[in-house]
Motif scaffolding. Structure first.
Motif, short mmCIF file in Angstrom:
data_model
loop_
_atom_site.label_atom_id
_atom_site.label_comp_id
_atom_site.label_asym_id
_atom_site.label_seq_id
_atom_site.Cartn_x
_atom_site.Cartn_y
_atom_site.Cartn_z
N UNK A 1 0.85 -1.20 0.00
CA UNK A 1 0.00 0.00 0.00
C UNK A 1 0.88 1.25 0.00
N UNK A 2 0.52 2.19 -0.83
CA UNK A 2 1.26 3.45 -0.89
C UNK A 2 0.69 4.41 0.17
N UNK A 3 1.58 5.09 0.86
CA UNK A 3 1.13 6.08 1.85
C UNK A 3 1.59 7.45 1.37
N UNK A 4 0.64 8.37 1.24
CA UNK A 4 0.95 9.71 0.73
C UNK A 4 0.50 10.74 1.76
N UNK A 5 1.39 11.71 2.02
CA UNK A 5 1.04 12.71 3.04
C UNK A 5 0.91 14.12 2.45
N UNK A 6 1.32 14.30 1.20
CA UNK A 6 1.24 15.66 0.66
C UNK A 6 0.26 15.72 -0.51
N UNK A 7 -0.32 16.89 -0.66
CA UNK A 7 -1.32 17.12 -1.71
C UNK A 7 -0.66 17.01 -3.09
N UNK A 8 0.58 17.53 -3.20
CA UNK A 8 1.24 17.53 -4.51
C UNK A 8 1.47 16.09 -4.99
N UNK A 9 1.95 15.23 -4.10
CA UNK A 9 2.20 13.82 -4.49
C UNK A 9 0.88 13.13 -4.80
N UNK A 10 -0.13 13.44 -4.02
CA UNK A 10 -1.45 12.83 -4.27
C UNK A 10 -1.94 13.17 -5.68
N UNK A 11 -1.82 14.44 -6.04
CA UNK A 11 -2.26 14.89 -7.37
C UNK A 11 -1.53 14.14 -8.47
N UNK A 12 -0.19 14.13 -8.34
CA UNK A 12 0.63 13.47 -9.37
C UNK A 12 0.20 12.01 -9.54
#
Ligand code: AMP
Length: 280
Positions: A1-12
């Motif tokens: 599972x990928x864990x993302x904490x920033x909006x920029x990475x989420x968007x990409x």
């Protein structure tokens, strides 16, 4: 599972998936995950969505500072559960990324009675916070499907309306309430019940079922009075037990063709429990 904490990475990341034609399924939560939350992820996976779960304890929806402070936080267990469910992405935003200083306002739609009744009476400001966080999360994730539990019936009704008002291309998928074996609706707050309170808590569901058994022959207000009395005689402090039209959430005075929903909120000590059941 990928864990993302920033909006920029989420968007990409999500943009890439969208380009590949993937359908995105989103289950927003406040963590302390249990089988009720799992059912949302399972539903997303069953629909072949790329499953995004968020954990964000939204400060703006707590109307009591102590409730926010006492809200259970169990991140490592949550991650393990999500891994076991084969959830694809966990989004863990910070308060600043959901509410950046540059964010001036969130559209102020008129939800009419939906936000004013039931929880709206007893938790002033709660739904304003729910609408804020859901507006931001839906904007950031832009899911094809949004999975929400019917346990929080009023919340999902309001978010359904928000999606319509904002013209978002998201379909809300309501998911049935998951219960313990004794009928208690699963909730992160159940962890705060002591042994004696935990024994009493299933009475809420029993009272709801009794209301259903009396439908449509009894008068809704009589059912309400009896239900409140039964709960109070067992030591619950009842905020409300109401029978409402499931579309408007306004009280009904007699059973007819409309879909009737019984909604209850009651305290055991300092733990507030909510539940609901379709009567017809
Ligand atoms: P929460 O973490 O309490 O904000 O809940 C996140 C989502 O899980 C909401 O859509 C809830 O309605 C849903 N949920 C919570 N408890 C249950 C349950 N017992 N059964 C089904 N869905 C639930």
């Amino acid at each position: 599972m990928r864990i993302i904490t920033t909006v920029a990475t989420l968007h990409l990341h999500l943009n890439q998936l969208r380009k590949q034609g993937k359908s995105i399924g989103f289950s927003p939560t406040m963590g302390a995950l249990h089988a009720g939350h799992s059912s949302l992820i399972n539903e997303a996976k069953a629909r072949k969505d790329y499953s995004v779960c968020s954990i964000f304890v939204n400060p703006t929806q707590f109307n009591q500072a102590s409730d926010l402070q006492n809200y259970p936080r169990t991140l490592s267990d949550d991650v393990a559960l999500l891994e076991s469910l084969d959830n694809d992405l966990l989004f863990l935003p910070t308060v600043r990324s959901i509410y950046p200083a540059t964010l001036k306002s969130i559209p102020d739609y008129d939800f009419g009675s939906l936000t004013q009744v039931l929880e709206g009476v007893y938790r002033p400001g709660h739904f304003t916070g729910v609408i804020q966080v859901m507006y931001r999360l839906l904007y950031l994730v832009q899911p094809n499907h949004l999975y929400m539990g019917l346990k929080d019936y009023q919340q999902q009704a309001i978010v359904r309306q928000l999606i319509e008002y904002a013209g978002l291309p998201t379909q809300l998928i309501p998911c049935p309430t998951v219960r313990e074996e004794d009928g208690l609706a699963m909730s992160s707050r159940n962890k705060r019940l002591d042994a004696q309170q935990r024994n009493k808590a299933p009475l809420i569901y029993q009272v709801l079922q009794h209301a259903k058994a009396q439908t449509p022959h009894a008068i809704p207000t009589d059912i309400q009075t009896q239900a409140k009395h039964r709960l109070e005689s067992e030591g619950f402090k009842v905020d409300y037990f109401e029978i409402v039209d499931s579309k408007t959430l306004l009280p009904i005075t007699q059973f007819s063709d409309q879909s009737a929903l019984a909604c209850v909120a009651a305290w055991l000590g300092d733990v507030r429990l909510i539940d609901n059941l379709f009567l017809q």
